[in-house]
Design an enzyme around this catalytic site. Structure first.
Site, PDB file in Angstrom:
ATOM      1  N   GLY A 257       0.818  -1.206   0.000  1.00  0.00           N
ATOM      2  CA  GLY A 257       0.000   0.000   0.000  1.00  0.00           C
ATOM      3  C   GLY A 257       0.847   1.249   0.000  1.00  0.00           C
ATOM      4  O   GLY A 257       0.321   2.359   0.052  1.00  0.00           O
ATOM      5  N   ASP A 258       2.163   1.089  -0.044  1.00  0.00           N
ATOM      6  CA  ASP A 258       3.086   2.223  -0.066  1.00  0.00           C
ATOM      7  C   ASP A 258       4.275   1.830  -0.939  1.00  0.00           C
ATOM      8  O   ASP A 258       4.168   0.942  -1.771  1.00  0.00           O
ATOM      9  CB  ASP A 258       3.505   2.605   1.357  1.00  0.00           C
ATOM     10  CG  ASP A 258       3.691   4.105   1.527  1.00  0.00           C
ATOM     11  OD1 ASP A 258       4.572   4.649   0.828  1.00  0.00           O
ATOM     12  OD2 ASP A 258       2.979   4.730   2.338  1.00  0.00           O
ATOM     13  N   ASP A 259       5.421   2.483  -0.750  1.00  0.00           N
ATOM     14  CA  ASP A 259       6.576   2.199  -1.588  1.00  0.00           C
ATOM     15  C   ASP A 259       7.022   0.746  -1.430  1.00  0.00           C
ATOM     16  O   ASP A 259       7.127   0.236  -0.314  1.00  0.00           O
ATOM     17  CB  ASP A 259       7.738   3.117  -1.222  1.00  0.00           C
ATOM     18  CG  ASP A 259       7.382   4.588  -1.358  1.00  0.00           C
ATOM     19  OD1 ASP A 259       6.712   4.949  -2.349  1.00  0.00           O
ATOM     20  OD2 ASP A 259       7.769   5.368  -0.470  1.00  0.00           O
ATOM     21  N   SER A 290       2.047  -1.555  -6.596  1.00  0.00           N
ATOM     22  CA  SER A 290       1.751  -0.535  -5.590  1.00  0.00           C
ATOM     23  C   SER A 290       0.956   0.599  -6.240  1.00  0.00           C
ATOM     24  O   SER A 290       1.540   1.610  -6.647  1.00  0.00           O
ATOM     25  CB  SER A 290       3.036   0.019  -4.959  1.00  0.00           C
ATOM     26  OG  SER A 290       2.730   1.034  -4.027  1.00  0.00           O
TER      27      SER A 290
END
Length: 478
Positions: A257-259, A290
């Protein structure tokens, strides 16, 4: 700085799972366990070993095993100077709170073994803030310890036969979303002030926040991980080397959900004062999904500096951006000598994205006159399809990002249904948006912005090897 001292020849470490530890513990192996020989690769093999069950652990997914993990690691630490020790986590579901590792030690998860993180906050000790951050990243008062933690260690390995570490993060995600946490969420694995680290051949799922966080450390190999987080949960970064040197990240698959990977080195005035860069980092054969963030991010906390990062053979699918540079006034330091080649991208919002206005700050004590130096950013050999924006490159007024080079990049833009056709060509959103930057491009389609001058050039990629690339694994046996 410490250096790796691995032997050149392979050493076969024959590790028995039924050793007798004197008067400390008798290692009994239940007949239901598979005692077939298992080979694995590691930076070092171990002379001694034990099963987690020898210390009273129960793998029913309900019994809390924190005491068993701590007891096992404490007992095995006596072998640090006698060939080291290996703790075997057998098949089962092993519920536990946070526990600390020791030097010259291997934590090995067998196939079918699942370490389950407790959802009781009382099982997570509180740690002081990181000196290069000056506060908890999500809350000012500090942070929870990671599930698997270690500090001031030498030669520590977390590996297995694709066993699983499950952070059971839903409890933390809900409390974070509701603003009910006074401390920063725990990470899944964090190793601090350490040297010779291997994290490999595991499945990591549902971390409360970041998954793998080596910080203030050196000589690190992270390979063969499958990292899975829901695509909607923020700050579930996959691998975040932070103020660390000589790092090798290879053959990893990440859904986040992020990098997927974020390279960091401290936050504003705290990172500047601590002054420890992230450098000599190689990333190879990464696959990332992502939709909300980057395949590889540099920053935004980069106030100790980021230098000599090499990335190649990268695949991103349904990802917001490929390589993203995030900085801001007050960050200081530098992001320089970045080399990327061989990106295969499909369904992206941005291919190239840099921003000088990523303005999250730890407090109001940062100096707005302290500007970052972003220079020497090189990309080559890029194929991208179904792209909304080819490049959004935004430097800082009076502090432009310089030395940008892009060569041999073919970008197919996303075309909306019923898009306007002019002269037989579908109109698409302006593919490039550039301010306060300078550099060159060669053989890039669609044509980049005017601030990137056309020049026949192959953007450089280093031919020398980083020291960590010369480290070879040994074949070990259980």
């Amino acid at each position: 700085m410490k250096t790796l001292t691995f032997q050149n020849s392979y050493i076969i470490g024959v590790i028995s799972a039924i050793l007798i530890f004197g008067s400390l513990v008798e290692c009994r192996v239940p007949s239901s366990y598979n005692l077939n020989k298992v080979d694995y690769t590691a930076i070092n093999c171990r002379k001694h070993s034990a099963l987690l069950t020898d210390f009273g652990a129960v793998g029913d997914g309900k019994t809390l095993n924190t005491k068993a993990f701590n007891s096992a690691i404490t007992n095995l630490s006596q072998y640090a100077n006698d060939g080291g020790a290996l703790l075997i986590v057998p098949p089962g579901k092993w519920l536990t709170g946070s526990f600390n590792l020791t030097s010259h030690f291997t934590l090995f998860l067998q196939k079918g073994a699942v370490i389950l993180a407790s959802q009781n906050e009382a099982d997570w000790p509180q740690l002081p803030v990181l000196p290069s951050y000056g506060r908890g990243r999500e809350a000012p008062d500090g942070r929870f310890s990671s599930l698997i933690f270690g500090t001031n260690l030498t030669d520590v390995i977390i590996t297995g036969n694709n066993g699983t570490i499950d952070g059971q993060g839903s409890y933390w995600w809900d409390k974070f979303k509701q603003g009910q946490l006074k401390l920063t969420r725990p990470y899944l694995i964090e190793i601090m002030y350490s040297d010779q680290i291997q994290i490999s051949n595991l499945t990591l799922v549902n971390s409360p926040s970041w998954f793998v966080h080596p910080i203030y450390s050196s000589n690190i190999i992270i390979n063969g991980l499958t990292i899975l987080a829901p695509l909607y949960v923020p700050n579930t970064d996959g691998i975040n080397p932070d103020s660390s040197t000589n790092v090798r990240i290879e053959d990893n698959y990440i859904e986040s959900g992020d990098d997927c990977i974020a390279i960091k080195s401290g936050w504003d005035e705290y990172g500047i004062k601590f002054g420890k860069p992230s450098q000599q980092i190689i990333i190879r054969r990464l696959t990332c999904i992502s939709p909300k963030s980057a395949m590889i991010a540099l920053g935004s906390e980069m106030s100790g500096g980021i230098q000599d990062v090499r990335a190649e053979d990268l695949t991103a699918i349904n990802t917001e951006s490929a390589i993203r540079i995030k900085s801001a006034v007050g960050r200081g330091a530098f992001v320089k000598d970045i080399f990327v080649k061989g990106m295969n991208l499909n369904t992206m919002k941005y291919v190239f994205w840099m921003t000088g206005s990523y303005g999250e700050h730890p407090d109001n004590k940062f100096d707005p006159k302290t500007l970052p130096n972003i220079t020497g950013i090189n990309y080559r050999d890029v194929i991208a399809k179904n792209v909304t924006i080819a490049g959004k490159l935004e430097g800082i007024a009076n502090d432009p990002f310089t030395g940008i080079c892009i060569s041999n990049a073919t970008i197919e833009m996303f075309v909306k249904k019923n898009a306007i056709v002019e002269n037989g060509v579908h109109k698409v959103k302006l593919p490039w948006n550039c301010t306060d930057i300078s550099g060159v491009t060669s053989n890039v389609h669609p044509q980049p912005c005017a601030l990137l001058q056309e020049k026949k050039v192959d953007c450089p990629y280093p031919t020398d090897k980083l020291p960590i690339e010369n480290v070879q694994f040994k074949t070990c046996s259980i």
